[in-house]
Every structure is written in C-alpha cells, then in structure tokens.
Scaffold this motif. Structure first.
Motif, short mmCIF file in Angstrom:
data_model
loop_
_atom_site.label_atom_id
_atom_site.label_comp_id
_atom_site.label_asym_id
_atom_site.label_seq_id
_atom_site.Cartn_x
_atom_site.Cartn_y
_atom_site.Cartn_z
N LYS A 173 0.83 -1.22 0.00
CA LYS A 173 0.00 0.00 0.00
C LYS A 173 0.86 1.27 0.00
N GLN A 174 2.12 1.10 0.37
CA GLN A 174 3.02 2.25 0.46
C GLN A 174 3.68 2.51 -0.89
N SER A 175 3.78 3.77 -1.28
CA SER A 175 4.60 4.06 -2.46
C SER A 175 5.71 5.03 -2.08
N ILE A 176 6.78 4.91 -2.82
CA ILE A 176 8.00 5.63 -2.46
C ILE A 176 8.09 6.95 -3.21
N LYS A 177 8.45 7.99 -2.45
CA LYS A 177 8.75 9.27 -3.08
C LYS A 177 10.27 9.34 -3.27
N MET B 71 11.81 3.96 -9.77
CA MET B 71 13.01 4.76 -9.56
C MET B 71 13.50 5.34 -10.89
N LYS B 72 13.45 4.52 -11.92
CA LYS B 72 13.95 4.94 -13.23
C LYS B 72 13.18 6.16 -13.74
N GLU B 73 11.85 6.12 -13.63
CA GLU B 73 11.03 7.25 -14.07
C GLU B 73 11.32 8.48 -13.21
N ALA B 74 11.43 8.27 -11.91
CA ALA B 74 11.68 9.40 -11.00
C ALA B 74 13.00 10.09 -11.34
N ILE B 75 14.01 9.30 -11.64
CA ILE B 75 15.34 9.89 -11.93
C ILE B 75 15.28 10.77 -13.18
N LYS B 76 14.44 10.39 -14.14
CA LYS B 76 14.31 11.21 -15.36
C LYS B 76 13.87 12.64 -15.03
N ASN C 21 1.55 8.87 -1.92
CA ASN C 21 2.45 9.19 -3.02
C ASN C 21 1.98 8.55 -4.32
N LYS C 22 2.28 9.24 -5.42
CA LYS C 22 2.00 8.67 -6.74
C LYS C 22 2.97 7.50 -6.97
N ARG C 23 2.47 6.40 -7.51
CA ARG C 23 3.34 5.24 -7.77
C ARG C 23 4.23 5.51 -8.98
N ILE C 24 5.51 5.37 -8.81
CA ILE C 24 6.45 5.66 -9.90
C ILE C 24 7.70 4.80 -9.67
#
Ligand SMILES: NC(=O)c1ccc[n+]([C@@H]2O[C@H](COP(=O)([O-])OP(=O)(O)OC[C@H]3O[C@@H](n4cnc5c(N)ncnc54)[C@H](OP(=O)(O)O)[C@@H]3O)[C@@H](O)[C@H]2O)c1
Length: 225
Positions: free
Chosen positions: A161-165, A213-218, A208-211
């Motif tokens: 249920k947790q998503s990472i920022k 790591m690769k997308e976040a780094i962009k 948090n929005k689910r994303i």
C-alpha cells in the motif's frame, strides 16, 4: 553477479541481503566478529572481520561486483561512533573497493546529510560525518549510488500500500520509510543504470503517486549534493 553487503547484521543490511537473494544474486555478508545474522541468510558466505581491517576487507571484497554499505553508528554514549563508522568506516570500505576492483557501490546514508543544525547531530555530529563518507564515495572513481532514506521503521505489513517518493538531493527533510522498502530500493538501484552517480532521497506513504526509480530519476532537478 556477486554482491556483498556490509553491516549485514543490521536491520537494513539483513533486508538488503534477503532482497538480493530473492533476485538471485550471489550474496556475501560482511560483519563484525560477534554480529548476529538471521537464519534466512544461512546460505550466504559470511565474512567476519575485525572492524574495518584493511587486509580482511580486501579479502572479503575480492571478486565482488557490487558492495552495498549498510553500516552505521548505533546511538550510544560514545560520540565518536559517527566519525569512526559513518566517515572513516565508509572511507575504508571505499578504499578497499578501489584496491580490489569492485565496480559499483550503493551506500545507505540519510536524509538531511550535511545539515549542521539538526537534532540528529546531538549524536556525534552524525549528519556531518555521513557527508564525509558520502564525499569519499563520490570522489572514488567507482560507479556509485547514494540512497538517503528518511526515518527508518520496522513495518513489514501492507507494504504494497506504500509508495516511495524518490527525489534528488536536498528535496526532502522529513518523512519515514520501512527498512524493507529501503532494501528493495537498494536492489532497484542496482538494476537501474541511471541511478549511477545519483543521490536518491526516499520516504514512503500511502498517498504518493506510484512511480519507478527509473522514471523518477528522469525528472530529477539536481541542486547539488
Ligand atoms: N535509524 C534511522 O531512522 C535512520 C534514518 C536514516 C538513515 N539511517 C542510516 O541507515 C543505515 C542503516 O540503519 P539501521 O538502523 O538499519 O542500522 P543498524 O541496525 O543500526 O545496523 C548497523 C550496522 O552497522 C554495523 N556496525 C556498527 N558499528 C560497526 C563497526 N564499528 N564496524 C563494523 N560494523 C559496524 C552493525 O554491526 P553489529 O550488528 O555488529 O553491531 C550493523 O550491522 C545507517 O547508516 C543509519 O545511520 C538510519
């Protein structure tokens, strides 16, 4: 790929090793002589060292592709712990990797590293010594990723249920994250080539929005270390 986890007896370290095993990496553990290792890691090679002894470290890291550093000073009345472990201990591990040719290091650090005025610094200026350790890694010439988590907790329930920022350096100052998700993020960093050369801050919650790591780094907008 052969990976090593230092601080593998720690609450984040053992989870990194467990997650690495789930991803079918060959896992080697680096601990102190009397450290306790959970039974889930019995299949791993265990290297019990006298602190950060140079020769023993070199031997333990020989033929390792990636080192995860999850060592850290435990809060105590000895205020020299952060200098000895989070700065010198990290430096000694990095130097050993340089000597024996480890290609990649993923370091578990902390949010707010480098900040002077912060309550965590009451324990031996830990956030400043962690910065020294980080800088040693950044300048090492080895492919590095620094994971800076918020406050760590032991939650293992309902993690889906947790998503990472994920943010770049100096974007988050508060928040928490289960150690299990830190461990999963470390393995995700290993699998995400674009994490090389990045400081990645992580906290988690249910909003948090689910994303990935690769997308976040962009989307990282880097403002310095
Ligand atoms: N607590 C938080 O909320 C928080 C938040 C952000 C970041 N962090 C950082 O995240 C990392 C992991 O934290 P954690 O709470 O999961 O760790 P932990 O359970 O305290 O484990 C620390 C590890 O470091 C090892 N260690 C300590 N002193 C050592 C020494 N002199 N030589 C060799 N190994 C030594 C310990 O070995 P032994 O088992 O032998 O003692 C253990 O394996 C740490 O760097 C911590 O500072 C913590």
């Amino acid at each position: 790929m052969k990976i090593a986890v230092s601080g593998a007896s720690g609450k984040t370290g053992f989870r990194i090793a467990e997650e690495a095993l789930k991803s079918n990496y060959t896992v080697s553990l680096i601990t102190r002589k009397n450290s306790t290792i959970p039974s889930t890691l019995e299949s791993c090679q265990i290297n019990r060292l006298s602190g950060f002894n140079k020769e023993e470290l070199d031997q333990a890291l020989n033929a390792i592709d990636t080192l995860f550093i999850a060592t850290g000073a435990r809060p105590s009345i000895d205020l020299t712990g952060p200098a000895k472990i989070d700065a010198c201990g990290v430096a000694q591990q990095v130097e050993s990797c340089q000597r024996v040719g480890v290609k990649r290091i993923i370091l578990v650090s902390s949010l707010c590293v480098g900040k002077l005025f912060h309550p965590l610094n009451l324990f031996g200026l830990i956030l400043l010594w962690k910065k020294v350790g980080e800088q040693k890694l950044i300048n090492s010439g080895i492919d590095w990723t620094i994971i800076r988590p918020g406050g760590l907790n032991e939650t293992e329930d309902n993690l889906n249920k947790q998503s990472i920022k994920y943010t770049s350096s100096k974007r988050q100052e508060e928040g928490s994250i289960p150690r299990r998700l830190v461990a999963k993020s470390c393995i995700e960093a290993l699998k995400t080539t674009s994490s090389i050369g990045n400081i990645i801050e992580i906290t988690s919650n249910e909003e948090n929005k689910r994303i990935s790591m690769k997308e976040a780094i962009k989307g990282f907008n880097i403002v310095g270390n």
